[in-house]
Design an enzyme around this catalytic site. Structure first.
Site, PDB file in Angstrom:
ATOM      1  N   ASN A   7      -5.196   8.469   1.214  1.00  0.00           N
ATOM      2  CA  ASN A   7      -5.430   8.032   2.337  1.00  0.00           C
ATOM      3  C   ASN A   7      -6.044   8.796   3.825  1.00  0.00           C
ATOM      4  O   ASN A   7      -7.680   8.693   4.014  1.00  0.00           O
ATOM      5  CB  ASN A   7      -4.572   7.327   3.132  1.00  0.00           C
ATOM      6  CG  ASN A   7      -4.183   5.562   3.177  1.00  0.00           C
ATOM      7  OD1 ASN A   7      -4.848   5.411   2.034  1.00  0.00           O
ATOM      8  ND2 ASN A   7      -3.065   4.958   3.166  1.00  0.00           N
ATOM      9  N   ASP A  29       0.685  -1.160  -0.196  1.00  0.00           N
ATOM     10  CA  ASP A  29      -0.050   0.284   0.016  1.00  0.00           C
ATOM     11  C   ASP A  29       0.354   1.039  -0.100  1.00  0.00           C
ATOM     12  O   ASP A  29       0.629   2.180  -1.035  1.00  0.00           O
ATOM     13  CB  ASP A  29      -0.952  -0.110   1.382  1.00  0.00           C
ATOM     14  CG  ASP A  29      -1.659  -0.517   0.951  1.00  0.00           C
ATOM     15  OD1 ASP A  29      -2.414  -0.958   0.318  1.00  0.00           O
ATOM     16  OD2 ASP A  29      -2.610  -1.548   2.373  1.00  0.00           O
ATOM     17  N   GLY A  30       2.287   1.282   0.493  1.00  0.00           N
ATOM     18  CA  GLY A  30       2.554   2.126   0.847  1.00  0.00           C
ATOM     19  C   GLY A  30       3.679   2.572  -0.492  1.00  0.00           C
ATOM     20  O   GLY A  30       3.198   3.768  -1.216  1.00  0.00           O
ATOM     21  N   SER A  58      -7.409   2.050  12.634  1.00  0.00           N
ATOM     22  CA  SER A  58      -6.901   1.402  14.062  1.00  0.00           C
ATOM     23  C   SER A  58      -7.369   2.769  15.602  1.00  0.00           C
ATOM     24  O   SER A  58      -7.151   2.529  16.841  1.00  0.00           O
ATOM     25  CB  SER A  58      -4.392   1.960  14.040  1.00  0.00           C
ATOM     26  OG  SER A  58      -4.895   0.653  13.085  1.00  0.00           O
TER      27      SER A  58
END
Ligand code: NAD
Length: 270
Positions: A125, A48-49, A170
C-alpha cells in the site's frame, strides 16, 4: 481449474472462519493440497487489512505465490468476491481460466549516519515517514540525488498504485490504475513558509526514479509500511524506489474492472 498447493488465511471472525472452512473443503475435494509453508495460491478472507497481513506473511515467496481474496468487511480493494457473492468462487475455480494481474511494490531502505542499512522493506500500500514523538517532521527531499524541496509538517506518504485508494487518497493523492509502474508522494499536513517550501501537490514518480529523504532531525524517526510501524533512535537517510525485484500477483476471474471497484467503493454502489 487450479492445480497445486494452497493456503487459506482467515481473519478471526465468525463469517470469515465459516467461509474459510467451506473454501478449504472445496479445494481439498478438488484435489488441491494444503501447504501453508509453500503454497502456489493463497486465499485471504477478511478485509484489506487481512490482505496486507497475508501479503506480509508470504513476502519471501512472491515469485511463486498468487493471491485471491474474499472480503467479509465493508471495503475490499484487493478482492473480487464479497460475502454476498463468495459462492461464485467455487464455480469460477472449477470452470474458468484465471487472469493473473501483477502489481508493483515499493522498496524502502533506511540508513543510519554511518551508512549502515537499518531497514529494508517492501510495501503493498504505502510507506510513511514521520517523527514518533509527534514533533514536526523536517526533511530534505531529493529525486535522483538532486535536492527537490525541504519539507516540514507531519510527514510524507509514498504510495504504490494499489495503495493509491488507501491513505494516499485521504491525503488528496490521485487514484492510479493498479498496474501502472509508478509511485506517488503526498504531503501530510505540510507547513509552507519562507524557510520550508514544498510543491504542495502530489508527485508521481516513474519506475526509474529514486526518492531520497534526509531527516533534518534524525532522532525518533518512524517508518510505517502498510499496517506496520517501526521506530528508530536515528535515521539519516531513506531511499524509496519501485521494486525491481518483486511484484505481487493476484488471481482475477471476473471482468469487474478496477474503475468499477472505485465507483462502487467511493461514489455509488449500484
Ligand atoms: P484497517 O484494516 O482498518 O484499514 C484502514 C482502512 O483502509 C480500511 O477501511 C481498509 O479497507 C482501507 N484500505 C486498506 N488498503 C486499501 C486500499 N489499497 N485501497 C482502499 N482502501 C484500503 O487498518 P490496517 O489493517 O492497519 O490497514 C492499514 C492501512 O490503513 C494502511 O495501509 C493505510 O492505507 C490505511 N490508513 C489510512 C489512513 C487514512 O486514510 N487517513 C490512515 C492510516 C492508515
Amino acid at each position: 481449474m487450479l492445480k497445486g498447493k494452497f493456503s487459506v488465511e482467515v481473519r478471526q471472525d465468525e463469517i470469515s472462519e465459516k467461509i474459510g472452512l467451506q473454501l478449504k473443503e472445496f479445494l481439498l475435494s478438488s484435489h488441491l493440497t494444503e501447504d501453508v509453508e509453500n503454497p502456489d495460491y493463497v486465499f485471504a478472507i477478511g478485509g484489506d487489512g487481512t490482505v496486507l497481513r497475508t501479503f506480509n506473511k508470504y513476502m519471501d515467496k512472491l515469485d511463486t505465490v498468487k493471491f485471491l481474496s474474499i472480503h467479509t468487511g465493508h471495503l475490499g480493494f484487493y478482492t473480487d468476491y464479497s460475502v454476498q457473492n463468495y459462492e461464485k468462487i467455487f464455480f469460477d475455480i472449477l470452470a474458468l481460466t484465471p487472469k493473473i494481474e501483477e502489481y508493483p511494490l515499493l522498496r524502502v531502505k533506511a540508513y543510519c549516519s554511518n551508512g549502515d542499512l537499518v531497514s529494508d522493506y517492501y510495501s503493498l500500500n504505502e510507506v510513511t515517514v514521520n517523527n514518533h514523538t509527534g514533533v514536526t517532521y523536517a526533511a530534505k527531499v531529493y529525486i535522483n540525488g538532486v535536492h527537490f524541496e525541504s519539507f516540514r509538517g507531519d510527514g510524507l506518504c509514498i504510495s504504490t498504485p494499489t495503495g493509491s485508494t488507501a491513505y494516499n487518497k485521504s491525503l488528496g493523492g490521485a487514484v492510479i490504475h493498479p498496474q501502472l509502474p509508478l509511485y506517488q508522494v503526498t504531503e501530510i499536513a505540510a507547513l509552507n513558509n519562507l524557510v520550508y517550501r514544498t510543491l504542495g501537490n502530489p508527485l508521481i514518480l516513474s519506475q526509474n526514479d529514486e526518492l531520497m529523504i534526509k531527516p533534518i532531525r534524525p532522532e525518533n524517526h518512524r517508518i510505517t509500511v502498510d499496517h506496520m510501524h517501526y521506530n528508530y533512535d536515528s535515521v539519516a537517510k531513506i531511499k524509496i524506489t519501485l521494486s525491481k525485484e518483486k511484484k505481487v500477483s493476484f488471481i482475477r476471474y471476473n471482468e469487474d474492472s478496477f474503475w468499477q471497484r472505485v465507483k462502487r467503493s467511493f461514489i455509488k454502489n449500484d
